[in-house]
Motif scaffolding. Structure first.
Motif, PDB file in Angstrom:
ATOM      1  N   GLU A   1       1.495   4.531   1.018  1.00 41.45           N
ATOM      2  CA  GLU A   1       2.169   5.814   0.832  1.00 41.45           C
ATOM      3  C   GLU A   1       3.664   5.607   0.629  1.00 41.45           C
ATOM      4  O   GLU A   1       4.229   4.587   1.003  1.00 41.45           O
ATOM      5  N   ASN A   2       4.298   6.592   0.003  1.00 41.38           N
ATOM      6  CA  ASN A   2       5.726   6.587  -0.308  1.00 41.38           C
ATOM      7  C   ASN A   2       6.093   5.497  -1.313  1.00 41.38           C
ATOM      8  O   ASN A   2       7.146   4.881  -1.234  1.00 41.38           O
TER       9      ASN A   2
ATOM     10  N   THR B   1      -3.923   4.627  -0.935  1.00 42.82           N
ATOM     11  CA  THR B   1      -4.648   5.167  -2.083  1.00 42.82           C
ATOM     12  C   THR B   1      -5.269   4.029  -2.883  1.00 42.82           C
ATOM     13  O   THR B   1      -4.580   3.077  -3.243  1.00 42.82           O
ATOM     14  N   SER B   2      -6.559   4.151  -3.168  1.00 44.40           N
ATOM     15  CA  SER B   2      -7.229   3.149  -3.999  1.00 44.40           C
ATOM     16  C   SER B   2      -6.606   3.161  -5.392  1.00 44.40           C
ATOM     17  O   SER B   2      -6.533   4.208  -6.042  1.00 44.40           O
TER      18      SER B   2
ATOM     19  N   GLY C   1      13.676   9.754  -0.957  1.00 39.95           N
ATOM     20  CA  GLY C   1      14.136   8.375  -0.757  1.00 39.95           C
ATOM     21  C   GLY C   1      13.227   7.319  -1.358  1.00 39.95           C
ATOM     22  O   GLY C   1      13.642   6.179  -1.520  1.00 39.95           O
ATOM     23  N   ALA C   2      11.991   7.682  -1.696  1.00 38.94           N
ATOM     24  CA  ALA C   2      11.107   6.703  -2.345  1.00 38.94           C
ATOM     25  C   ALA C   2      11.772   6.243  -3.635  1.00 38.94           C
ATOM     26  O   ALA C   2      12.367   7.047  -4.357  1.00 38.94           O
ATOM     27  N   SER C   3      11.688   4.944  -3.925  1.00 40.04           N
ATOM     28  CA  SER C   3      12.377   4.446  -5.114  1.00 40.04           C
ATOM     29  C   SER C   3      11.643   3.269  -5.741  1.00 40.04           C
ATOM     30  O   SER C   3      10.803   2.636  -5.106  1.00 40.04           O
ATOM     31  N   ALA C   4      11.985   3.008  -6.982  1.00 42.04           N
ATOM     32  CA  ALA C   4      11.462   1.853  -7.716  1.00 42.04           C
ATOM     33  C   ALA C   4      12.574   1.335  -8.614  1.00 42.04           C
ATOM     34  O   ALA C   4      13.239   2.109  -9.305  1.00 42.04           O
TER      35      ALA C   4
ATOM     36  N   LEU D   1       3.208   8.297  -8.645  1.00 40.02           N
ATOM     37  CA  LEU D   1       3.758   8.644  -7.339  1.00 40.02           C
ATOM     38  C   LEU D   1       2.626   8.696  -6.325  1.00 40.02           C
ATOM     39  O   LEU D   1       1.616   9.352  -6.551  1.00 40.02           O
ATOM     40  N   TYR D   2       2.806   8.007  -5.211  1.00 42.41           N
ATOM     41  CA  TYR D   2       1.788   7.928  -4.154  1.00 42.41           C
ATOM     42  C   TYR D   2       2.354   8.497  -2.852  1.00 42.41           C
ATOM     43  O   TYR D   2       3.107   7.821  -2.170  1.00 42.41           O
ATOM     44  N   GLN D   3       2.015   9.760  -2.552  1.00 43.18           N
ATOM     45  CA  GLN D   3       2.475  10.451  -1.337  1.00 43.18           C
ATOM     46  C   GLN D   3       3.958  10.205  -1.087  1.00 43.18           C
ATOM     47  O   GLN D   3       4.362   9.781   0.000  1.00 43.18           O
ATOM     48  N   VAL D   4       4.774  10.453  -2.111  1.00 39.76           N
ATOM     49  CA  VAL D   4       6.207  10.152  -2.008  1.00 39.76           C
ATOM     50  C   VAL D   4       6.955  11.214  -1.226  1.00 39.76           C
ATOM     51  O   VAL D   4       6.591  12.383  -1.205  1.00 39.76           O
TER      52      VAL D   4
END
Length: 161
Positions: free
Chosen positions: A75-76, A46-47, A107-110, A101-104
């Protein structure tokens, strides 16, 4: 690029673009015309400036005006962007932020840290697609589900070729 994508043969020969961490791909512009050709590995990208999505693997060409470059989010990815209008790098990284959020998927985390680099905790997407760890955020934070809140002035200076 080759460190992040060791199985992608093309990534081994890229010397005009790089990863910023494991989630951001940057392709600097070396031509006065603002035209740049870059490679996106497999997946959705994603831009950062327009929220337009490209599918890799493949080569892409764009023309950029002053103040932007191809900057793509993998993504994710969960990006936590700081408070708008803040100048400098020292502020409360958990207050008045935008959680992008980008195509999460589950389990996606920050990892959240304070302005001294101390761990505050983790934001994570659960099995229901909901964000866990929101109690770590302070102030009037927001969540953007398809990328960040975009400044429309950038979309006028970026042209897909």
């Amino acid at each position: 690029m080759c460190l992040e994508f060791p199985d992608d043969q093309t990534a081994w020969y890229l010397d005009r673009q790089f990863m910023v961490g494991d989630s951001l791909l940057a392709a600097p512009i070396f031509e006065e015309s603002g035209v740049v050709e870059f490679y996106l590995p497999k997946g959705k990208w994603t831009s950062f400036f327009t929220n337009q999505v490209r599918e890799g693997p493949g080569w892409f060409k764009e023309k950029h005006g002053f103040g932007s470059l191809p900057l793509y989010v993998r993504e994710n990815t969960i990006l936590v962007l700081g408070k708008l209008g803040v100048k400098g790098a020292v502020y409360d990284y958990a207050e008045d932020v935008e959680v992008c959020l980008y195509q999460v998927k589950e389990g996606a985390s920050a990892e959240l840290v304070d302005n001294e680099g101390n761990a505050l905790g983790t934001l994570k997407v659960n099995a229901n697609g909901e964000l866990e760890g929101k109690e770590l955020l302070k102030g009037s934070w927001t969540t953007s589900s398809d990328g960040r809140q975009v400044d429309e002035s950038y979309s006028k200076t970026i042209e897909w070729l």
